[in-house]
Design a protein around this motif. Structure first.
Motif, PDB file in Angstrom:
ATOM      1  N   LYS A  41       0.849  -1.197   0.000  1.00 42.52           N
ATOM      2  CA  LYS A  41       0.000   0.000   0.000  1.00 42.52           C
ATOM      3  C   LYS A  41       0.876   1.236   0.000  1.00 42.52           C
ATOM      4  O   LYS A  41       2.031   1.193   0.400  1.00 42.52           O
ATOM      5  N   VAL A  43       2.146   4.833   1.400  1.00 44.23           N
ATOM      6  CA  VAL A  43       2.284   5.529   2.681  1.00 44.23           C
ATOM      7  C   VAL A  43       2.272   7.017   2.347  1.00 44.23           C
ATOM      8  O   VAL A  43       3.100   7.488   1.575  1.00 44.23           O
ATOM      9  N   ASP A  47       0.413   9.583   7.737  1.00 41.88           N
ATOM     10  CA  ASP A  47       0.443   8.199   8.210  1.00 41.88           C
ATOM     11  C   ASP A  47       1.547   8.030   9.246  1.00 41.88           C
ATOM     12  O   ASP A  47       2.589   8.680   9.176  1.00 41.88           O
ATOM     13  N   THR A  48       1.331   7.130  10.200  1.00 45.08           N
ATOM     14  CA  THR A  48       2.360   6.773  11.167  1.00 45.08           C
ATOM     15  C   THR A  48       2.896   5.409  10.773  1.00 45.08           C
ATOM     16  O   THR A  48       2.165   4.416  10.799  1.00 45.08           O
ATOM     17  N   ARG A  70       4.209  -1.216   8.917  1.00 46.35           N
ATOM     18  CA  ARG A  70       2.751  -1.197   9.050  1.00 46.35           C
ATOM     19  C   ARG A  70       2.248   0.234   9.229  1.00 46.35           C
ATOM     20  O   ARG A  70       2.915   1.058   9.836  1.00 46.35           O
ATOM     21  N   VAL A  71       1.054   0.477   8.722  1.00 44.81           N
ATOM     22  CA  VAL A  71       0.317   1.716   8.954  1.00 44.81           C
ATOM     23  C   VAL A  71      -1.070   1.302   9.421  1.00 44.81           C
ATOM     24  O   VAL A  71      -1.745   0.517   8.751  1.00 44.81           O
ATOM     25  N   ASP A  72      -1.484   1.805  10.566  1.00 43.92           N
ATOM     26  CA  ASP A  72      -2.789   1.441  11.161  1.00 43.92           C
ATOM     27  C   ASP A  72      -2.950  -0.067  11.301  1.00 43.92           C
ATOM     28  O   ASP A  72      -4.029  -0.614  11.070  1.00 43.92           O
ATOM     29  N   GLY A  73      -1.856  -0.763  11.632  1.00 47.76           N
ATOM     30  CA  GLY A  73      -1.900  -2.212  11.833  1.00 47.76           C
ATOM     31  C   GLY A  73      -1.906  -3.029  10.555  1.00 47.76           C
ATOM     32  O   GLY A  73      -1.895  -4.251  10.603  1.00 47.76           O
ATOM     33  N   LYS A  74      -1.910  -2.385   9.397  1.00 42.76           N
ATOM     34  CA  LYS A  74      -1.931  -3.090   8.117  1.00 42.76           C
ATOM     35  C   LYS A  74      -0.541  -3.073   7.492  1.00 42.76           C
ATOM     36  O   LYS A  74       0.117  -2.034   7.454  1.00 42.76           O
TER      37      LYS A  74
END
Length: 86
Positions: A41, A43, A47-48, A70-74
């Protein structure tokens, strides 16, 4: 964030974790290569990015680690990173 910078961030995080091991204190870690890199995906600004590094193989002068971003756990990126110890 370009994929090459995500890989660089994983490599630097891996170097920090490697050089925190007692047997490598005071040494220098060199980036040796990338294998099995996958970008899933984008970034984007705001985004964190969270990095997870697992050291898979560590020998006296070389090793391999697996990095996951990962971003937001994904999962947004992953790669196996080769390093040398100097």
């Amino acid at each position: 964030m370009p994929g090459v910078l995500i890989i660089e961030a994983m490599a630097q995080a891996g170097a920090v974790s490697l050089l925190s091991l007692e047997q490598f204190r005071g040494k220098t870690a060199y980036f040796g290569g990338i294998d099995k890199a996958k970008f899933r995906k984008k970034v984007t600004p705001g985004d964190t990015l969270m990095l997870e590094i697992e050291l898979l193989k560590v020998k006296s002068s070389a090793g391999v680690g697996k990095g996951v971003a990962r971003v937001d756990g994904k999962k947004v990126a992953e790669a196996e990173l080769t390093f040398m110890i100097g």
